[in-house]
Design a protein around this motif. Structure first.
Motif, short mmCIF file in Angstrom:
data_model
loop_
_atom_site.label_atom_id
_atom_site.label_comp_id
_atom_site.label_asym_id
_atom_site.label_seq_id
_atom_site.Cartn_x
_atom_site.Cartn_y
_atom_site.Cartn_z
N ASN A 4 -5.14 -8.72 -12.48
CA ASN A 4 -4.59 -8.49 -11.15
C ASN A 4 -5.33 -7.36 -10.44
O ASN A 4 -5.72 -6.38 -11.07
CB ASN A 4 -3.11 -8.12 -11.24
N HIS A 5 -5.52 -7.52 -9.13
CA HIS A 5 -6.14 -6.49 -8.30
C HIS A 5 -5.26 -6.25 -7.09
O HIS A 5 -4.60 -7.16 -6.59
CB HIS A 5 -7.53 -6.94 -7.82
N THR A 6 -5.29 -5.03 -6.60
CA THR A 6 -4.58 -4.69 -5.36
C THR A 6 -5.62 -4.44 -4.27
O THR A 6 -6.58 -3.70 -4.48
CB THR A 6 -3.72 -3.43 -5.55
N VAL A 7 -5.41 -5.05 -3.13
CA VAL A 7 -6.32 -4.88 -2.00
C VAL A 7 -5.52 -4.35 -0.83
O VAL A 7 -4.43 -4.84 -0.53
CB VAL A 7 -6.97 -6.23 -1.61
N THR A 8 -6.04 -3.32 -0.18
CA THR A 8 -5.39 -2.74 0.99
C THR A 8 -6.32 -2.88 2.20
O THR A 8 -7.50 -2.54 2.11
CB THR A 8 -5.08 -1.25 0.76
N ALA A 9 -5.79 -3.37 3.30
CA ALA A 9 -6.56 -3.47 4.54
C ALA A 9 -6.04 -2.42 5.52
O ALA A 9 -4.84 -2.30 5.73
CB ALA A 9 -6.42 -4.86 5.14
N ASN A 10 -6.95 -1.65 6.09
CA ASN A 10 -6.59 -0.66 7.10
C ASN A 10 -7.15 -1.12 8.45
O ASN A 10 -8.33 -1.40 8.56
CB ASN A 10 -7.18 0.71 6.75
N PHE A 11 -6.29 -1.17 9.45
CA PHE A 11 -6.69 -1.63 10.76
C PHE A 11 -6.62 -0.48 11.76
O PHE A 11 -5.74 0.39 11.68
CB PHE A 11 -5.77 -2.76 11.24
N VAL A 12 -7.55 -0.48 12.69
CA VAL A 12 -7.59 0.52 13.75
C VAL A 12 -7.57 -0.21 15.08
O VAL A 12 -8.33 -1.16 15.28
CB VAL A 12 -8.89 1.37 13.65
#
Length: 88
Positions: A4-12
């Protein structure tokens, strides 16, 4: 993928600043044209009259006759008004 992997997306958020000079031969603007900025960016807007012209005032998101500093929290539009100064 074997684990399992965790992915985080940051939006501006990005907003557009559009500048123009009226009449166009009266002077120049800084920044020029249409420019994109991140939310919260402070943008100094400047008007420089050409020889024989005077800066009169701002129209749009800048007002009055003094310096202009915009906080980019939405799309903005600014026009610098110039007036021709005839030679005596």
């Amino acid at each position: 993928m074997y684990e399992n992997h965790t992915v985080t997306a940051n939006f501006v958020q990005i907003f557009s600043l559009t500048t123009s000079a009226s009449p166009s031969e009266g002077g120049t603007m800084e920044p020029v044209g249409s420019t994109a900025y991140r939310d919260g960016t402070l943008v100094p807007v400047q008007a420089e009259p050409n020889a024989g012209w005077a800066f009169i005032n701002w129209i749009g998101d800048c007002t009055g006759v003094g310096s202009c500093l915009l906080t980019m929290d939405s799309d903005k539009s600014v026009t610098a008004i110039f007036e021709y100064l005839p030679t005596p």
